[in-house]
Design a protein around this motif. Structure first.
Motif, mmCIF file in Angstrom:
data_model
loop_
_atom_site.group_PDB
_atom_site.id
_atom_site.type_symbol
_atom_site.label_atom_id
_atom_site.label_comp_id
_atom_site.label_asym_id
_atom_site.label_seq_id
_atom_site.Cartn_x
_atom_site.Cartn_y
_atom_site.Cartn_z
ATOM 1 N N PRO A 1 -5.718 51.728 -5.690
ATOM 2 C CA PRO A 1 -5.820 53.127 -5.290
ATOM 3 C C PRO A 1 -4.451 53.765 -5.201
ATOM 4 C CG PRO A 1 -6.163 51.686 -3.402
ATOM 5 C CD PRO A 1 -6.126 50.804 -4.610
ATOM 6 N N VAL A 2 -4.418 55.061 -5.480
ATOM 7 C CA VAL A 2 -3.155 55.787 -5.454
ATOM 8 C C VAL A 2 -2.746 56.122 -4.033
ATOM 9 C CG1 VAL A 2 -2.044 57.934 -6.137
ATOM 10 C CG2 VAL A 2 -3.507 56.735 -7.751
ATOM 11 N N THR A 3 -3.660 56.565 -3.234
ATOM 12 C CA THR A 3 -3.339 56.930 -1.864
ATOM 13 C C THR A 3 -4.381 56.365 -0.926
ATOM 14 O OG1 THR A 3 -4.575 58.986 -2.103
ATOM 15 C CG2 THR A 3 -2.207 59.088 -2.507
ATOM 16 N N SER A 4 -4.044 56.242 0.312
ATOM 17 C CA SER A 4 -5.003 55.801 1.320
ATOM 18 C C SER A 4 -4.653 56.498 2.623
ATOM 19 C CB SER A 4 -4.944 54.280 1.492
ATOM 20 O OG SER A 4 -3.670 53.876 1.915
ATOM 21 N N GLY A 5 -5.567 57.351 3.061
ATOM 22 C CA GLY A 5 -5.349 58.016 4.329
ATOM 23 C C GLY A 5 -4.715 59.381 4.179
ATOM 24 N N LEU A 6 -4.805 60.147 5.259
ATOM 25 C CA LEU A 6 -4.305 61.520 5.266
ATOM 26 C C LEU A 6 -2.795 61.578 5.117
ATOM 27 C CD1 LEU A 6 -4.819 64.530 5.665
ATOM 28 C CD2 LEU A 6 -4.691 64.151 8.143
ATOM 29 N N LEU A 7 -2.069 60.668 5.797
ATOM 30 C CA LEU A 7 -0.611 60.692 5.737
ATOM 31 C C LEU A 7 -0.124 60.457 4.324
ATOM 32 C CD1 LEU A 7 2.118 60.859 7.146
ATOM 33 C CD2 LEU A 7 1.948 58.402 7.636
ATOM 34 N N ASP A 8 -0.738 59.487 3.630
ATOM 35 C CA ASP A 8 -0.358 59.226 2.250
ATOM 36 C C ASP A 8 -0.589 60.462 1.377
ATOM 37 O OD1 ASP A 8 0.519 56.672 2.645
ATOM 38 O OD2 ASP A 8 -1.391 55.729 2.163
ATOM 39 N N SER A 9 -1.690 61.165 1.635
ATOM 40 C CA SER A 9 -1.996 62.358 0.833
ATOM 41 C C SER A 9 -0.970 63.461 1.080
ATOM 42 C CB SER A 9 -3.401 62.865 1.173
ATOM 43 O OG SER A 9 -4.373 61.891 0.871
ATOM 44 N N VAL A 10 -0.590 63.650 2.344
ATOM 45 C CA VAL A 10 0.396 64.679 2.673
ATOM 46 C C VAL A 10 1.736 64.377 2.012
ATOM 47 C CG1 VAL A 10 1.732 65.697 4.558
ATOM 48 C CG2 VAL A 10 -0.717 65.313 4.829
ATOM 49 N N VAL A 11 2.113 63.113 1.981
ATOM 50 C CA VAL A 11 3.367 62.718 1.358
ATOM 51 C C VAL A 11 3.261 62.815 -0.160
ATOM 52 C CG1 VAL A 11 4.934 60.778 0.978
ATOM 53 C CG2 VAL A 11 4.053 61.236 3.262
ATOM 54 N N ALA A 12 2.092 62.475 -0.703
ATOM 55 C CA ALA A 12 1.941 62.391 -2.153
ATOM 56 C C ALA A 12 1.832 63.757 -2.824
ATOM 57 C CB ALA A 12 0.708 61.554 -2.497
ATOM 58 N N ILE A 13 1.219 64.728 -2.155
ATOM 59 C CA ILE A 13 0.940 66.015 -2.813
ATOM 60 C C ILE A 13 2.200 66.699 -3.335
ATOM 61 C CG2 ILE A 13 0.145 68.380 -2.363
ATOM 62 C CD1 ILE A 13 -2.130 67.171 -0.725
ATOM 63 N N PRO A 14 3.277 66.852 -2.540
ATOM 64 C CA PRO A 14 4.496 67.471 -3.108
ATOM 65 C C PRO A 14 5.059 66.681 -4.281
ATOM 66 C CG PRO A 14 4.609 67.385 -0.711
ATOM 67 C CD PRO A 14 3.442 66.542 -1.107
ATOM 68 N N ASN A 15 4.923 65.342 -4.230
ATOM 69 C CA ASN A 15 5.415 64.512 -5.330
ATOM 70 C C ASN A 15 4.580 64.719 -6.586
ATOM 71 O OD1 ASN A 15 5.221 61.581 -6.772
ATOM 72 N ND2 ASN A 15 7.273 61.936 -5.945
ATOM 73 N N LEU A 16 3.272 64.780 -6.436
ATOM 74 C CA LEU A 16 2.397 64.975 -7.587
ATOM 75 C C LEU A 16 2.638 66.330 -8.244
ATOM 76 C CD1 LEU A 16 -0.989 63.562 -6.224
ATOM 77 C CD2 LEU A 16 0.649 62.424 -7.714
ATOM 78 N N LEU A 17 2.902 67.353 -7.439
ATOM 79 C CA LEU A 17 3.093 68.718 -7.948
ATOM 80 C C LEU A 17 4.542 69.016 -8.305
ATOM 81 C CD1 LEU A 17 0.805 70.669 -5.437
ATOM 82 C CD2 LEU A 17 0.258 69.951 -7.772
ATOM 83 N N SER A 18 5.422 68.026 -8.184
ATOM 84 C CA SER A 18 6.853 68.192 -8.490
ATOM 85 C C SER A 18 7.509 69.232 -7.598
ATOM 86 C CB SER A 18 7.051 68.570 -9.972
ATOM 87 O OG SER A 18 6.573 67.571 -10.819
ATOM 88 N N LEU A 19 7.073 69.326 -6.360
ATOM 89 C CA LEU A 19 7.639 70.295 -5.428
ATOM 90 C C LEU A 19 8.718 69.682 -4.536
ATOM 91 C CD1 LEU A 19 4.407 72.168 -4.271
ATOM 92 C CD2 LEU A 19 6.116 72.939 -5.929
ATOM 93 N N ASP A 20 8.761 68.359 -4.456
ATOM 94 C CA ASP A 20 9.726 67.728 -3.553
ATOM 95 C C ASP A 20 11.162 67.912 -4.038
ATOM 96 O OD1 ASP A 20 9.091 66.192 -5.735
ATOM 97 O OD2 ASP A 20 8.820 64.318 -4.639
ATOM 98 N N ALA A 21 11.404 67.728 -5.332
ATOM 99 C CA ALA A 21 12.768 67.896 -5.860
ATOM 100 C C ALA A 21 13.288 69.326 -5.701
ATOM 101 C CB ALA A 21 12.820 67.467 -7.324
ATOM 102 N N PRO A 22 12.498 70.379 -6.015
ATOM 103 C CA PRO A 22 12.986 71.741 -5.764
ATOM 104 C C PRO A 22 13.308 72.009 -4.298
ATOM 105 C CG PRO A 22 11.127 71.804 -7.265
ATOM 106 C CD PRO A 22 11.227 70.397 -6.773
#
Length: 327
Positions: free
Chosen positions: A27-48
Motif C-alpha cells: 500500500p502507498v499510504t496507511s492512515g490519515l497522517l500518511d495521507s496528509v504528508v503524502a498529498i503535497p508530495n503527490l501534487l508536487s506542492l512540497d518543493a514550491p
C-alpha cells in the motif's frame, strides 16, 4: 496493481522480479497522517513551498542586515533593494511546480509500472491526461506574469536558470549514456539554491550571499539524496541512476554530512559570514535530514522508506519557524 508477466522473468532475475512484484503490491499510504504528508508530495506542492520559504528567509535576512548601517547608507541601500512582492513569489512557486511536475511526467515515459514505482510517479502516470493540460495553462500564466510584473534583471536571470533547467532535462530525459554519469541530485540542489536566492542576489550580490547560497545548495542536495536513498530499490529495478547508486557508500555517510553542514553553518554565523536566521534554519533542517537518513536506513520495507522520504521536504520548512516567531 498488476504483477510481473511470467514471460518477463528469467532464471537469473526471477528472485529479483518476484521481490519487485511484492514491493509494488504494498500500500502507498496507511492512515490519515500518511495521507496528509503524502498529498503535497503527490501534487508536487512540497518543493514550491520549500522554495518560497527559503526565498523569503534569504531576502529578510539580507535586507535586515541594512539595519546595522548608518542612516545615510540605509537610505542608499534600500533604494536598490527592491521589495519581495507577490508576483516574484508567485513566479518562483509556479516555476518550481512546473519544473518538478514536468520532470515527473517525463519520467513516466520510461518507467515500467508493472515494477516498483514511487507513489508520486504512479500518481503522475494515472492523472497525466489532466496534469499535462494543467501544466500548459500554468506555463502560459507564468509567462504572462513574468512579462507584465517582473523587472528586466529578474527576467534575464530567470532566463539563464531556465536554460540550465532545459539542459538538465535534456541530460536526464534525452541521453541515456549521459544520464547514467550525471549526479542529478547535486545538480538539482545547486539549481534549486540559485533559483531561491535569485531575487536577493539581483538586489545585493555579495560574498556573504554566495556563501549562503552554497550552504543551501549542500542542504538541498542532501534532501534529494535522502529521497534517492529511499528510492534505491525502485531505481535499481527500473534501470534508473542516482548519486546514491553511483556511489553506494554515500548512503552511510549522509547523516555525517548533514551534521557537518549544521556545524559549518553555525561556525560561519559565529564568523559573521552567514546571517543568524539563515544559520539556525540550515542547522535545524540539516539535523532533521540526518535523523531522517538514519530512519530510512533502518526501515525494513521499501514503502516504509518511501513514506519516510516524503518527510524530506517537510524537514526543509524550518524558515516557517522564523516567520511565525518574528514579531
Amino acid at each position: 496493481m498488476p504483477s510481473l508477466p511470467h514471460n518477463a522473468m528469467t532464471a537469473s532475475s526471477g528472485h529479483q522480479d518476484a521481490s519487485c512484484s511484492r514491493i509494488a503490491a504494498l500500500p502507498v499510504t496507511s492512515g490519515l497522517l500518511d495521507s496528509v504528508v503524502a498529498i503535497p508530495n503527490l501534487l508536487s506542492l512540497d518543493a514550491p513551498l520549500v522554495a518560497i520559504s527559503w526565498q523569503w528567509l534569504l531576502w529578510t535576512a539580507f535586507h535586515n542586515s541594512f539595519t546595522s548601517l548608518q542612516p545615510s547608507q540605509q537610505t542608499l541601500a534600500n533604494s536598490h533593494f527592491a521589495p519581495l512582492d507577490a508576483p516574484t513569489t508567485i513566479a518562483l512557486f509556479a516555476s518550481v511546480w512546473l519544473i518538478y511536475m514536468a520532470d515527473r511526467l517525463l519520467d513516466c515515459r520510461r518507467l515500467n509500472f508493472d515494477l516498483a514505482v514511487s507513489p508520486r510517479h504512479r500518481f503522475a502516470h494515472r492523472w497525466s491526461a489532466v496534469l499535462w493540460p494543467l501544466w500548459s495553462l500554468i506555463f502560459i500564466a507564468v509567462g504572462c506574469n513574468l512579462l507584465l510584473h517582473l523587472r528586466l534583471p529578474t527576467i534575464l536571470a530567470g532566463g539563464v536558470l531556465a536554460l540550465v533547467v532545459l539542459t538538465y532535462n535534456w541530460t536526464i530525459h534525452g541521453s541515456r549514456t549521459v544520464r547514467r554519469r550525471v549526479p542529478k541530485e547535486i545538480i538539482v540542489g545547486c539549481v534549486f539554491a540559485c533559483g531561491t536566492s535569485l531575487p536577493t542576489s539581483i538586489n545585493q550580490l555579495s560574498p556573504r550571499l554566495v556563501v549562503s547560497t552554497c550552504l543551501l545548495a549542500a542542504l538541498f542536495s542532501l534532501n534529494c539524496m535522502c529521497v534517492a536513498m529511499a528510492q534505491r530499490p525502485s531505481d535499481a529495478t527500473q534501470g534508473c541512476t542516482s548519486t546514491v547508486l553511483m556511489f553506494p557508500g554515500l548512503a552511510h555517510c549522509l547523516p555525517l554530512f548533514a551534521t557537518s553542514l549544521a556545524l559549518l553553518a553555525t561556525s560561519l554565523f559565529l564568523l559573521a559570514i552567514v546571517p543568524q536566521q539563515l544559520a539556525v534554519c540550515i542547522g535545524l533542517s540539516a539535523m532533521a535530514l540526518a535523523i531522517l537518513a538514519i530512519q530510512i536506513r533502518r526501515d525494513t520495507g521499501w514503502m516504509n522508506a518511501m513514506r519516510s522520504s516524503q518527510l524530506a521536504d517537510f524537514a526543509l520548512l524550518t524558515p516557517l519557524i522564523v516567520l511565525f516567531a518574528s514579531p
